[in-house]
Design an enzyme around this catalytic site. Structure first.
Site, short mmCIF file in Angstrom:
data_model
loop_
_atom_site.label_atom_id
_atom_site.label_comp_id
_atom_site.label_asym_id
_atom_site.label_seq_id
_atom_site.Cartn_x
_atom_site.Cartn_y
_atom_site.Cartn_z
N LYS A 33 58.31 1.28 14.76
CA LYS A 33 59.71 2.02 14.85
C LYS A 33 61.03 1.01 14.36
CE LYS A 33 62.01 4.87 18.32
NZ LYS A 33 61.62 5.43 19.96
N SER A 110 62.41 10.41 19.90
CA SER A 110 63.20 9.69 18.95
C SER A 110 62.42 9.09 17.86
CB SER A 110 64.01 8.74 19.72
OG SER A 110 63.35 7.55 20.60
N SER A 134 59.90 9.61 23.91
CA SER A 134 60.28 9.58 22.65
C SER A 134 58.98 9.15 21.88
CB SER A 134 61.03 8.33 22.42
OG SER A 134 62.43 8.65 22.38
#
Lengths: 429, 93
Positions: A33, A110, A134
């Site tokens: 990420k 997210s 997330s």
């Protein structure tokens, strides 16, 4: 690597670094990420304010994966700093990723890019991060496994902080085996993160075990007001586990259902607004010319020009909730309510091995549907995931079978009981 | 909550965040809605309840009192605001 082309929209940077060592992760590729630092590779948590920032060091998880022979593909797109549930709050100039199952729909967030990469790339594991859901949320919307470990099990060294008391690095993959092997590699104490614990196990040992005799609690408040397709997927999953000898019982998480959203958002925003105070365009990332102005004016200008809409909203709310006169009513109160919410979970775990409910109450929305929600409606959609995150409990989202669009079922266990989740998750494959 | 626009302006100043008037207008409406909803926590009786700064007890160890290797001049490569071996910041007064 046939599908790398299709995966490109989910990556902010492609590095395609081949492994230089042999080890437990040989044969797998990894993505990180965008809030996880990779030395020399642009790392910006999908924010304009970190544009061009190339860290001088690797995050601990990157080091450990490289050390066990994992290949590195690149960095995946996310909501700016993790502020979102759909990956539509990407920073200025960054295109939101589309759901690989239906491009009109969002990936969830997210960690949206991480979920999509795990979905479409063969032999790939995405290293993602969850603050309030997330990992579980995009896993549910993209139809992959999302594994969020206990708070502190995986070192946060090299993670761009959102909220330090909530952030957890975890794993997204297509199968439980890859997730378990990866977790064994990345978990465990790290002298560079003092909140990282020494608790660690060989998680592969929990694969191939029977779930017979396990008791799973279903919080009655968490299976209400569901989309019919979500309910169908959830009940199908329950039936599958029942046929394997799992016992179910109804439990209550009344306080969490009522108060976890405000408690979570207040704490998360307070911590976030503090963490984001350091971005000022001086030492790294986005900057502009200094015009001989006072530092207050320079920093305010840079921040005003480079932070996205949701980021500014959270800075405002978090700063407000910490100001004199409001601090006791918001921040301090939320920390005390958090204690009560953790105790409620602990009580339920006295009689259950795990808890189960849908990950998200809705199917992945279209971009149009997501765009119509007010900020408050948006926050409220996180109801099913924030409680476990606020309490730092390990949880997985596994895809339900036979649904028209992806539906995730979330299983939560007590602190450091990742093993039970691996056994349960694998039994649903 | 008083004058919301003033509240947003004041908070933005504290957070060193320049906002346009259009942004002040937008945020002042939304922030009130969120804060009213979050005030729900006031219903909870927390008398005698401790704060949870972390989700579980962290037995944070202390590291050895040894000097580490500083990032030094490499860190300066990340900015154009520098002079010789120092950062060059904006004016303080």
């Amino acid at each position: 690597m046939k599908k790398t082309g299709e995966a490109e929209e989910y990556f902010s940077v492609f590095v395609e670094e081949k492994p230089t060592r042999k080890g437990k992760l040989q044969g797998l590729t990894f993505s990180f990420k965008d809030n996880i630092c990779v030395k020399g590779t642009e790392t910006k948590a999908s924010s304009k304010i970190l544009e061009g920032y190339k860290p001088l060091f690797d995050a601990t998880v990157v080091e450990r994966i490289r050390g066990e022979g994992g290949g590195i593909l690149g960095k995946t797109i996310q909501d700016e700093f993790g502020f979102g549930s759909f990956s539509t709050n990407t920073g200025l100039g960054i295109k939101p990723p589309r759901n690989p199952i239906d491009k009109k729909r969002v990936t969830g967030g997210s960690s949206g890019g991480s979920a999509a990469a795990a979905k479409i790339l063969d032999k790939h594991v995405s290293i993602a991060e969850s603050t309030g859901g997330s990992i579980a949320n995009p896993a549910a919307f993209c139809g992959v496994i999302g594994f969020t470990p206990t708070y502190g099990l995986v070192s946060r060294y090299g993670l761009i902080d959102y909220a330090n008391s909530l952030d957890k690095i975890g794993v997204m993959s297509r199968n439980m085996k890859d997730a378990a092997i990866t977790l064994s590699v990345i978990a465990g104490s790290d002298g560079r993160d003092m909140t990282c614990t020494a608790e660690k196990e060989v998680y592969e040992d929990y694969l191939g075990k029977s779930v017979k005799g396990m008791t799973i609690g279903i919080p009655k408040e968490y299976v209400k007001d569901l989309d019919p397709e979500v309910e169908k997927g959830f009940l199908e999953t329950k039936k599958m586990l029942e046929s394997k000898g799992v016992k179910f019982k109804e439990v209550s998480l009344k306080k969490n259902a009522e108060y976890s959203i405000p408690a979570y958002y207040i704490i998360a925003m307070c911590e976030a607004s503090t963490n984001l105070a350091k971005y000022s365009g001086l030492r790294y990332g986005y900057t502009e010319e200094m015009k001989g102005e006072h530092y207050d004016k320079f920093f305010s200008r840079i921040r005003g020009n480079a932070f996205g809409e949701e980021t500014k909203r959270r800075i405002l709310l978090g700063t407000f909730a910490r100001t004199t006169g409001y601090r006791d009513a918001y921040y301090d109160k939320a920390l005390r309510v958090r204690t009560l919410l953790i105790e409620e979970y602990k009580e339920v775990f006295k009689e259950c091995d795990a808890l189960m409910h849908p990950t998200m109450p809705i199917l992945p929305p279209t971009f149009e549907e997501a765009g119509k929600l007010t900020p408050l409606q948006n926050y409220m959609l996180d109801l099913l995931t924030v409680g476990a995150n606020l309490a730092g409990l390990p949880h997985i989202s596994v895809p339900a079978k036979n649904t028209k669009l992806p539906v995730g079922v979330m299983l939560t266990a007590n602190h450091f009981e990742e093993g039970k989740l691996i056994t349960l998750g694998e039994s649903l494959e | 909550m008083g004058d919301n626009k003033e509240l947003v302006r004041k908070t933005a100043k504290l957070a060193r965040l320049h906002l346009t008037e259009k942004e002040v207008e937008k945020y002042s409406k939304e922030v009130e809605e969120v804060l009213v909803a979050f005030s729900k926590l006031q219903e909870v009786d927390t008398t005698g309840v401790e704060r949870s700064l972390h989700p579980h007890r962290i037995s944070a160890g202390l590291r050895e009192d040894k000097t580490g290797k500083p990032t030094g001049r490499d860190a300066l490569k990340l900015t154009k605001h520098k002079k010789n071996d120092y950062y060059k910041g904006p004016r303080l007064q």
